[in-house]
Design an enzyme around this catalytic site. Structure first.
Site, PDB file in Angstrom:
ATOM      1  N   SER A 196       0.872  -1.191   0.000  1.00  0.00           N
ATOM      2  CA  SER A 196       0.000   0.000   0.000  1.00  0.00           C
ATOM      3  C   SER A 196       0.896   1.224   0.000  1.00  0.00           C
ATOM      4  CB  SER A 196      -0.855  -0.021   1.278  1.00  0.00           C
ATOM      5  OG  SER A 196      -1.386   1.258   1.547  1.00  0.00           O
ATOM      6  N   TYR A 228      -2.253  -0.855  10.401  1.00  0.00           N
ATOM      7  CA  TYR A 228      -2.155  -1.053   8.940  1.00  0.00           C
ATOM      8  C   TYR A 228      -0.842  -0.470   8.417  1.00  0.00           C
ATOM      9  CZ  TYR A 228      -3.915  -1.094   4.077  1.00  0.00           C
ATOM     10  OH  TYR A 228      -4.113  -1.329   2.734  1.00  0.00           O
TER      11      TYR A 228
HETATM   12  P1  NAD Z   1     -11.152  -6.604  -0.122  1.00  0.00           P
HETATM   13  O1  NAD Z   1     -11.754  -6.392   1.232  1.00  0.00           O
HETATM   14  O2  NAD Z   1     -11.983  -6.409  -1.329  1.00  0.00           O
HETATM   15  O3  NAD Z   1     -10.505  -8.051  -0.189  1.00  0.00           O
HETATM   16  C1  NAD Z   1      -9.781  -8.585   0.887  1.00  0.00           C
HETATM   17  C2  NAD Z   1      -9.661 -10.077   0.707  1.00  0.00           C
HETATM   18  O4  NAD Z   1      -8.937 -10.612   1.807  1.00  0.00           O
HETATM   19  C3  NAD Z   1     -11.029 -10.788   0.677  1.00  0.00           C
HETATM   20  O5  NAD Z   1     -10.982 -11.831  -0.270  1.00  0.00           O
HETATM   21  C4  NAD Z   1     -11.151 -11.336   2.088  1.00  0.00           C
HETATM   22  O6  NAD Z   1     -12.002 -12.454   2.167  1.00  0.00           O
HETATM   23  C5  NAD Z   1      -9.694 -11.710   2.343  1.00  0.00           C
HETATM   24  N1  NAD Z   1      -9.417 -11.880   3.757  1.00  0.00           N
HETATM   25  C6  NAD Z   1      -9.618 -11.013   4.774  1.00  0.00           C
HETATM   26  N2  NAD Z   1      -9.282 -11.578   5.946  1.00  0.00           N
HETATM   27  C7  NAD Z   1      -8.850 -12.834   5.648  1.00  0.00           C
HETATM   28  C8  NAD Z   1      -8.365 -13.917   6.436  1.00  0.00           C
HETATM   29  N3  NAD Z   1      -8.268 -13.847   7.771  1.00  0.00           N
HETATM   30  N4  NAD Z   1      -8.016 -15.046   5.795  1.00  0.00           N
HETATM   31  C9  NAD Z   1      -8.125 -15.154   4.447  1.00  0.00           C
HETATM   32  N5  NAD Z   1      -8.573 -14.165   3.661  1.00  0.00           N
HETATM   33  C10 NAD Z   1      -8.933 -13.024   4.265  1.00  0.00           C
HETATM   34  O7  NAD Z   1      -9.868  -5.661  -0.136  1.00  0.00           O
HETATM   35  P2  NAD Z   1      -8.915  -5.137  -1.322  1.00  0.00           P
HETATM   36  O8  NAD Z   1      -9.051  -3.676  -1.352  1.00  0.00           O
HETATM   37  O9  NAD Z   1      -9.046  -5.943  -2.544  1.00  0.00           O
HETATM   38  O10 NAD Z   1      -7.516  -5.414  -0.596  1.00  0.00           O
HETATM   39  C11 NAD Z   1      -6.581  -6.363  -1.053  1.00  0.00           C
HETATM   40  C12 NAD Z   1      -5.204  -5.917  -0.590  1.00  0.00           C
HETATM   41  O11 NAD Z   1      -4.918  -4.638  -1.157  1.00  0.00           O
HETATM   42  C13 NAD Z   1      -5.065  -5.754   0.930  1.00  0.00           C
HETATM   43  O12 NAD Z   1      -3.827  -6.246   1.353  1.00  0.00           O
HETATM   44  C14 NAD Z   1      -5.132  -4.253   1.108  1.00  0.00           C
HETATM   45  O13 NAD Z   1      -4.458  -3.826   2.267  1.00  0.00           O
HETATM   46  C15 NAD Z   1      -4.438  -3.782  -0.150  1.00  0.00           C
HETATM   47  N6  NAD Z   1      -4.718  -2.394  -0.526  1.00  0.00           N
HETATM   48  C16 NAD Z   1      -5.986  -1.999  -0.850  1.00  0.00           C
HETATM   49  C17 NAD Z   1      -6.198  -0.673  -1.198  1.00  0.00           C
HETATM   50  C18 NAD Z   1      -7.551  -0.161  -1.541  1.00  0.00           C
HETATM   51  O14 NAD Z   1      -7.691   1.063  -1.705  1.00  0.00           O
HETATM   52  N7  NAD Z   1      -8.558  -0.991  -1.729  1.00  0.00           N
HETATM   53  C19 NAD Z   1      -5.142   0.228  -1.213  1.00  0.00           C
HETATM   54  C20 NAD Z   1      -3.873  -0.226  -0.894  1.00  0.00           C
HETATM   55  C21 NAD Z   1      -3.681  -1.541  -0.554  1.00  0.00           C
END
Ligand code: NAD
Length: 261
Positions: free
Chosen positions: A143, A156
């Site tokens: 991130s 985070y």
């Molecule tokens: P999301 O909530 O859409 O997806 C998260 C996924 O992680 C889901 O499939 C969920 O079921 C899974 N998950 C959560 N807890 C879990 C556990 N204990 N065991 C197994 N699976 C688990 O989120 P996203 O935005 O797609 O995020 C994905 C990654 O991207 C994360 O690491 C997040 O920190 C990172 N990220 C997201 C953003 C954003 O703006 N969306 C920005 C920077 C980084």
């Protein structure tokens, strides 16, 4: 197809960025192991879509990655099902937005477990399989919070800074082995993870939903636009290409200029 015969494990692929990465790898023929939480119907639909794209079976492994043992079992199960792991996208992640004084200790532990320790356990388990083939691609979804902080996101920010440290260290330990290890650091991407933190941010900052979107989220992203999951997935796919063989230990920002300031 570029990745035909390769086995890709994408964690947190029942949603958002992980699902998009799984789609991009499947479209190049990779066999996909998916993981994450989800209703049976939607998981079945995801598996069907990925199998159709890849022409190979897609298997869902419902491991809870906050548990070290589940991480190890997940890799073992993928190995038992498909014979190895060639590509690991350590992507599962959660967020909690609250001032540090009241930040629940249990949430701290959970965020560190999923966002930082899970990539460690997964990498540790897949490396022997990749070394065997002298080829591997490890990508962690970090991130912008791997390089800059935001108030009310202590766990985070700490976890994302940590995961990039892990990526750099493993890149040095695997340099020259055919295995590359990199991080992708998105700015704000429109996924359920962002949507879900809006109510907490509204509470923490005393703002309306519109104010959070305009004055907190997109105000911090100079482009004024969300990153799209397909854009991140395209970068992940590029890192799997032969042209990316010398890219290792890198942390790619895809943030509409967020960290350029
Ligand atoms: P999301 O909530 O859409 O997806 C998260 C996924 O992680 C889901 O499939 C969920 O079921 C899974 N998950 C959560 N807890 C879990 C556990 N204990 N065991 C197994 N699976 C688990 O989120 P996203 O935005 O797609 O995020 C994905 C990654 O991207 C994360 O690491 C997040 O920190 C990172 N990220 C997201 C953003 C954003 O703006 N969306 C920005 C920077 C980084």
């Amino acid at each position: 197809m570029l990745l035909k015969g390769k086995i890709a494990l994408v964690t947190g692929s029942t949603s958002g960025i992980g699902f998009a990465c799984a789609r991009s790898l499947a479209a190049e023929g990779a066999t996909i192991a998916i993981n994450g939480f989800g209703k049976p119907d939607s998981v079945a639909a995801i598996c069907a879509e990925l199998s159709e794209l890849s022409g190979a079976p897609t298997v869902y492994f419902p491991a809870d990655l906050s548990q070290p043992e589940d991480n190890r079992n997940l890799v073992q199960q993928v190995q038992d099902s498909f014979g190895g792991v060639d590509i690991l996208i350590a992507n599962a992640g959660i967020q909690h937005v609250e001032a540090v004084e009241t930040f629940p200790s249990q949430k701290w532990d959970e965020i560190l477990a999923i966002n930082l320790s899970s990539p460690f356990h997964l990498i540790k388990a897949v490396l022997p399989l990749m070394r065997r083939n002298q080829w591997g691609r490890i990508i962690a979804t970090a991130s912008i919070h791997s390089t800059v902080a935001s108030a009310f996101k202590s766990a985070y920010v700490a976890a994302k800074h940590g995961v990039v440290g892990l990526v750099k260290t493993v890149a040095l330990e695997t340099a020259g082995s055919g295995i590359t290890v990199n991080a992708i650091s998105p700015g704000y991407v429109w996924t359920p993870l962002v949507e879900q933190q809006i109510p907490d941010t509204m509470r923490a900052r005393g703002m309306t939903r519109e104010q959070v979107l305009k004055d907190v989220i997109l105000a911090a992203q100079p482009s004024g636009e969300f990153v799209m999951v397909e854009q991140i997935a395209a970068l992940a796919l590029f890192l799997c290409r032969p042209e990316a063989a010398q890219i290792t230990g890198a942390n790619y920002m895809m943030d509409g200029g967020y960290t350029a300031r």
